[in-house]
Design a protein around this motif. Structure first.
Motif, PDB file in Angstrom:
ATOM      1  N   ARG A 163       0.927  -1.163  -0.022  1.00 17.84           N
ATOM      2  CA  ARG A 163      -0.141  -0.147  -0.106  1.00 17.84           C
ATOM      3  C   ARG A 163       0.859   1.313   0.029  1.00 17.84           C
ATOM      4  NH1 ARG A 163      -3.579  -1.703   3.179  1.00 17.84           N
ATOM      5  NH2 ARG A 163      -2.825  -1.247   5.097  1.00 17.84           N
ATOM      6  N   TYR A 164       2.000   1.288   0.447  1.00 25.01           N
ATOM      7  CA  TYR A 164       3.039   2.280   0.631  1.00 25.01           C
ATOM      8  C   TYR A 164       4.207   2.089  -0.164  1.00 25.01           C
ATOM      9  CZ  TYR A 164      -0.332   3.871   4.277  1.00 25.01           C
ATOM     10  OH  TYR A 164      -1.266   4.269   5.051  1.00 25.01           O
ATOM     11  N   PRO A 165       4.097   1.884  -1.598  1.00 29.12           N
ATOM     12  CA  PRO A 165       5.476   1.641  -2.016  1.00 29.12           C
ATOM     13  C   PRO A 165       6.420   3.047  -2.237  1.00 29.12           C
ATOM     14  CG  PRO A 165       3.607   2.031  -3.791  1.00 29.12           C
ATOM     15  CD  PRO A 165       2.934   1.948  -2.255  1.00 29.12           C
ATOM     16  N   TYR A 166       5.856   4.114  -1.899  1.00 30.98           N
ATOM     17  CA  TYR A 166       6.575   5.217  -2.099  1.00 30.98           C
ATOM     18  C   TYR A 166       7.250   5.799  -0.980  1.00 30.98           C
ATOM     19  CZ  TYR A 166       1.641   6.211  -1.170  1.00 30.98           C
ATOM     20  OH  TYR A 166       0.272   6.242  -0.823  1.00 30.98           O
ATOM     21  N   PHE A 167       7.150   5.003   0.059  1.00 33.12           N
ATOM     22  CA  PHE A 167       7.928   5.423   1.467  1.00 33.12           C
ATOM     23  C   PHE A 167       9.193   4.430   1.559  1.00 33.12           C
ATOM     24  CE2 PHE A 167       4.399   7.287   2.883  1.00 33.12           C
ATOM     25  CZ  PHE A 167       4.483   8.307   3.520  1.00 33.12           C
ATOM     26  N   GLY A 168      10.225   5.166   1.948  1.00 30.82           N
ATOM     27  CA  GLY A 168      11.462   4.282   2.327  1.00 30.82           C
ATOM     28  C   GLY A 168      11.743   4.638   3.857  1.00 30.82           C
ATOM     29  N   TYR A 169      12.741   3.930   4.399  1.00 27.83           N
ATOM     30  CA  TYR A 169      12.935   4.178   5.836  1.00 27.83           C
ATOM     31  C   TYR A 169      14.290   3.520   6.297  1.00 27.83           C
ATOM     32  CZ  TYR A 169      10.485  -0.293   6.518  1.00 27.83           C
ATOM     33  OH  TYR A 169      10.093  -1.609   6.316  1.00 27.83           O
ATOM     34  N   ASN A 170      14.916   4.298   7.193  1.00 25.24           N
ATOM     35  CA  ASN A 170      16.460   3.646   7.512  1.00 25.24           C
ATOM     36  C   ASN A 170      16.428   3.946   9.153  1.00 25.24           C
ATOM     37  OD1 ASN A 170      18.983   2.725   7.869  1.00 25.24           O
ATOM     38  ND2 ASN A 170      19.909   4.563   6.973  1.00 25.24           N
ATOM     39  N   LEU A 171      16.014   2.833   9.896  1.00 25.63           N
ATOM     40  CA  LEU A 171      15.794   3.234  11.157  1.00 25.63           C
ATOM     41  C   LEU A 171      16.605   2.289  12.014  1.00 25.63           C
ATOM     42  CD1 LEU A 171      11.921   3.405  11.067  1.00 25.63           C
ATOM     43  CD2 LEU A 171      13.428   5.417  11.266  1.00 25.63           C
ATOM     44  N   ILE A 172      16.737   2.521  13.245  1.00 26.05           N
ATOM     45  CA  ILE A 172      17.395   1.785  14.297  1.00 26.05           C
ATOM     46  C   ILE A 172      16.823   1.924  15.702  1.00 26.05           C
ATOM     47  CG2 ILE A 172      19.387   3.309  14.616  1.00 26.05           C
ATOM     48  CD1 ILE A 172      21.056   0.638  15.065  1.00 26.05           C
ATOM     49  N   ASP A 173      16.795   1.000  16.473  1.00 27.25           N
ATOM     50  CA  ASP A 173      16.112   1.164  17.820  1.00 27.25           C
ATOM     51  C   ASP A 173      17.009   1.100  18.970  1.00 27.25           C
ATOM     52  OD1 ASP A 173      16.604  -1.388  18.254  1.00 27.25           O
ATOM     53  OD2 ASP A 173      14.544  -2.268  17.829  1.00 27.25           O
ATOM     54  N   GLN A 174      16.842   1.372  20.234  1.00 26.02           N
ATOM     55  CA  GLN A 174      17.713   1.427  21.258  1.00 26.02           C
ATOM     56  C   GLN A 174      18.359  -0.160  21.447  1.00 26.02           C
ATOM     57  OE1 GLN A 174      14.589   1.156  21.539  1.00 26.02           O
ATOM     58  NE2 GLN A 174      14.154   0.582  23.696  1.00 26.02           N
ATOM     59  N   PHE A 175      17.957  -1.085  20.911  1.00 26.33           N
ATOM     60  CA  PHE A 175      18.389  -2.359  21.111  1.00 26.33           C
ATOM     61  C   PHE A 175      19.358  -2.690  20.001  1.00 26.33           C
ATOM     62  CE2 PHE A 175      14.153  -2.602  22.841  1.00 26.33           C
ATOM     63  CZ  PHE A 175      14.495  -2.622  24.441  1.00 26.33           C
ATOM     64  N   GLY A 176      19.464  -1.854  18.968  1.00 23.44           N
ATOM     65  CA  GLY A 176      20.334  -2.310  17.820  1.00 23.44           C
ATOM     66  C   GLY A 176      19.904  -2.852  16.719  1.00 23.44           C
ATOM     67  N   ASN A 177      18.499  -3.011  16.682  1.00 26.56           N
ATOM     68  CA  ASN A 177      17.480  -3.770  15.459  1.00 26.56           C
ATOM     69  C   ASN A 177      17.557  -2.606  14.371  1.00 26.56           C
ATOM     70  OD1 ASN A 177      17.454  -6.004  17.117  1.00 26.56           O
ATOM     71  ND2 ASN A 177      15.620  -4.864  18.150  1.00 26.56           N
ATOM     72  N   LYS A 178      17.960  -3.104  13.547  1.00 24.63           N
ATOM     73  CA  LYS A 178      17.655  -2.096  12.280  1.00 24.63           C
ATOM     74  C   LYS A 178      16.574  -2.565  11.188  1.00 24.63           C
ATOM     75  CE  LYS A 178      22.786  -1.267  11.877  1.00 24.63           C
ATOM     76  NZ  LYS A 178      23.881  -0.994  10.964  1.00 24.63           N
ATOM     77  N   TYR A 179      16.062  -1.571  10.980  1.00 28.64           N
ATOM     78  CA  TYR A 179      14.747  -1.469  10.022  1.00 28.64           C
ATOM     79  C   TYR A 179      15.170  -0.842   8.629  1.00 28.64           C
ATOM     80  CZ  TYR A 179      13.023  -2.960  14.357  1.00 28.64           C
ATOM     81  OH  TYR A 179      12.886  -3.646  15.680  1.00 28.64           O
ATOM     82  N   GLU A 180      15.216  -1.579   7.464  1.00 31.73           N
ATOM     83  CA  GLU A 180      15.506  -0.755   6.408  1.00 31.73           C
ATOM     84  C   GLU A 180      14.543  -1.057   5.075  1.00 31.73           C
ATOM     85  OE1 GLU A 180      19.504  -1.669   5.664  1.00 31.73           O
ATOM     86  OE2 GLU A 180      20.431  -0.223   7.136  1.00 31.73           O
ATOM     87  N   ARG A 181      14.243  -0.177   4.387  1.00 35.87           N
ATOM     88  CA  ARG A 181      13.454  -0.468   3.075  1.00 35.87           C
ATOM     89  C   ARG A 181      14.174   0.637   2.304  1.00 35.87           C
ATOM     90  NH1 ARG A 181       7.061  -1.134   2.181  1.00 35.87           N
ATOM     91  NH2 ARG A 181       7.352   1.324   1.634  1.00 35.87           N
ATOM     92  N   GLU A 182      14.533   0.443   0.866  1.00 37.50           N
ATOM     93  CA  GLU A 182      14.783   1.538  -0.030  1.00 37.50           C
ATOM     94  C   GLU A 182      13.645   2.223  -0.607  1.00 37.50           C
ATOM     95  OE1 GLU A 182      17.678   1.395  -4.210  1.00 37.50           O
ATOM     96  OE2 GLU A 182      17.070  -0.452  -3.164  1.00 37.50           O
ATOM     97  N   MET A 183      14.012   3.385  -0.741  1.00 36.69           N
ATOM     98  CA  MET A 183      13.142   4.351  -1.403  1.00 36.69           C
ATOM     99  C   MET A 183      13.267   4.182  -3.055  1.00 36.69           C
ATOM    100  SD  MET A 183      12.595   8.530  -1.351  1.00 36.69           S
ATOM    101  CE  MET A 183      13.951   8.430  -2.455  1.00 36.69           C
ATOM    102  N   LYS A 184      12.187   4.323  -3.445  1.00 41.88           N
ATOM    103  CA  LYS A 184      12.127   4.015  -5.032  1.00 41.88           C
ATOM    104  C   LYS A 184      11.837   5.551  -5.815  1.00 41.88           C
ATOM    105  CE  LYS A 184      10.943  -0.851  -5.062  1.00 41.88           C
ATOM    106  NZ  LYS A 184       9.669  -1.728  -5.659  1.00 41.88           N
ATOM    107  N   GLY A 185      12.739   6.124  -6.375  1.00 44.24           N
ATOM    108  CA  GLY A 185      12.264   7.258  -7.269  1.00 44.24           C
ATOM    109  C   GLY A 185      13.171   8.383  -6.688  1.00 44.24           C
ATOM    110  N   SER A 186      12.764   9.476  -6.870  1.00 42.67           N
ATOM    111  CA  SER A 186      13.447  10.727  -6.407  1.00 42.67           C
ATOM    112  C   SER A 186      12.836  11.178  -5.060  1.00 42.67           C
ATOM    113  CB  SER A 186      13.223  11.967  -7.658  1.00 42.67           C
ATOM    114  OG  SER A 186      13.779  11.655  -8.678  1.00 42.67           O
ATOM    115  N   LEU A 187      13.781  11.915  -4.366  1.00 45.33           N
ATOM    116  CA  LEU A 187      13.053  12.281  -2.816  1.00 45.33           C
ATOM    117  C   LEU A 187      12.252  13.440  -3.052  1.00 45.33           C
ATOM    118  CD1 LEU A 187      13.577  11.855   0.105  1.00 45.33           C
ATOM    119  CD2 LEU A 187      15.449  13.477  -0.050  1.00 45.33           C
TER     120      LEU A 187
END
Length: 463
Positions: A163-187
């Motif tokens: 549903r949200y193909p136009y969002f990307g993210y690069n996040l990390i929590d206090q436990f060191g877990n990383k959550y990443e998804r590449e953004m497609k297209g121009s910012l």
């Protein structure tokens, strides 16, 4: 002179609508980019809500299964849902009584029905004999409901990614877990969370299974309380320009552009109108007296009716001003081919009506002020003044005046209560006792006084 009057009123109308639109829509429109609008913010918030629900803080269904318990109250509710032991057994017996009494029933069918009856009755007896039997049944129902919830949750999680193909993210929590998804297209836009401005996610969650247990007899509300560690996230959320290709976003962007240019244009016209009203078209009192025939007819009306003109016209005009900024907000959606003619026609007549109300409010207000200044407030020309004087006379004897006002208040509330009974008939249980205790004695006292007054007047006439 009439043309000058019309032009003056028109300029005042332009200043009014431009000023209101600037105050209401200006802060969210002037110098803003579409990426800063509520539409994009709503899309972002919707994405963030689902991101934390499905990715950052997902439901641990193994932990959820451990939270499923059965209380003694739930056992009692399930056991007695259809009544006492004897009532349930009698109910089952009656259900099969007519079937077993059928003479056409074969021996095999009779045996089947008797077996079904005996099994149901035995199950009921077991429910009342052992808590463990009931507990096991309730646990089975709850576990099945949780399994259905998990299936729905996983389906919605998959739909979230799509549903949200136009969002990307690069996040990390206090436990060191990383959550990443590449953004497609121009910012298009970037939302950053730093150590000073972390994204805080509450680990407490309530999961309701009522949707999946609503058809189960003997099961009340089922809600699981899940507690996981609170999460603090840093990083960035990236929004791609591909969002602008979405149909609903594309339509909103077009509407925002039209709204923005409409505000700029209307503000510029409003500033020109202010300049004209303060210079070459500066209004004077003589301009508002250029309709002598209409003014003469107006001044012949009773004072109360004249007062109603500016009040009613002002009420409608203020209502138009209140709705005008929101009409401008929606102006960008008028360009839909199916709605264009209808919407423009409705708006055109609405503006004509608003201009008429504003003109009526200004002219009748000025004419009435001039009439009062010239003639003063005369008793014979105003029912309001006559009523005020009558009320004043009724209080020459304060006791009688106060009693009369109390009577009128009782009659008013009685009428109001009768209207309430028509809307909600159950209120008659309150209305009737109050009517007998308060309204009826008040009516008796009122008519008794009126009868006395009529006798005095009749004797006075005879004398």
């Amino acid at each position: 002179m009439k043309n000058k009057l019309f032009l003056t009123l028109f300029l005042i109308f332009i200043v009014a609508i431009a000023g209101v639109n600037l105050v209401v829509n200006g802060p969210a429109t002037i110098g803003k980019d579409f990426a800063d609008t509520d539409m994009i913010q709503q899309e972002q918030q919707g994405f963030l809500d689902e991101l934390q629900y499905y990715v950052l803080n997902p439901i641990d269904f193994e932990e959820a299964k451990k939270q499923i318990t059965v209380t003694q109250d739930e056992i009692r509710y399930y056991r007695e849902y259809y009544g006492s032991l004897s009532a349930q057994l009698e109910n089952v017996r009656l259900q099969y009584e007519d079937l077993l009494a059928d003479p056409a029933l074969t021996t095999e069918d009779r045996a089947i029905y008797e077996k079904q009856r005996d099994e149901k009755m035995q199950a009921i007896r077991e429910n009342f004999e052992s808590d463990d039997v009931v507990k096991e049944k309730i646990l089975t129902i709850k576990n099945e409901a949780l399994a259905k919830y998990e299936q729905t949750y996983n389906q919605q999680k998959k739909q979230f990614e799509e549903r949200y193909p136009y969002f990307g993210y690069n996040l990390i929590d206090q436990f060191g877990n990383k959550y990443e998804r590449e953004m497609k297209g121009s910012l298009l836009n970037r939302y950053t969370y730093t150590e000073n401005e972390e994204w805080y996610i509450d680990g407490e969650r309530y999961v309701s299974l009522n949707e999946y247990t609503s058809g189960q007899a003997g099961i009340d509300s089922v809600e699981l309380h899940l507690q996981s560690p609170d999460i603090r996230v840093v990083g960035e959320i990236l929004l791609s320009q591909s969002i602008l290709k979405q149909p609903h976003i594309k339509e909103a962007q077009q509407a925002f552009t039209v709204q923005q240019w409409t505000l700029y244009t209307l503000t510029a016209i409003g500033m020109i109108a202010v300049l004209l009203l303060t210079t070459v078209r500066k209004p004077n009192r003589a301009i508002f007296n250029t309709l002598p025939n209409v003014e003469q007819r107006f001044t012949k009306l009773p004072m109360d009716i004249r007062l109603a003109f500016p009040i009613v016209a002002g009420f409608f005009f203020l209502g138009f001003l209140e709705s005008f900024p929101y009409r401008i907000k929606n102006i960008g959606y008028w360009f839909d081919e199916g709605n264009r003619v209808i919407l423009f026609s409705e708006e055109f007549f609405m503006y004509i009506f608003a201009f008429f109300c504003m003109s009526t409010m200004i002219l009748t207000g000025i004419w009435m002020y001039d009439a009062i200044k010239k003639e003063g407030l005369r008793e014979e020309n105003s029912i309001i003044i006559r009523t005020a004087l009558a009320i004043k006379e009724s209080f020459l004897n304060k006791s009688i005046g106060k009693q009369t006002m109390v009577m009128f208040i009782v009659f008013f509330l009685a009428g109001l209560g009768f209207g309430g009974v028509l809307v909600e008939p159950s209120l008659i249980l309150i209305y009737v006792p109050l009517a007998l205790a308060v309204l009826l004695p008040t009516m008796y006292d009122y008519f008794k006084r009126m009868g006395y007054l009529n006798r005095v007047m009749k004797q006075t006439e005879d004398m």
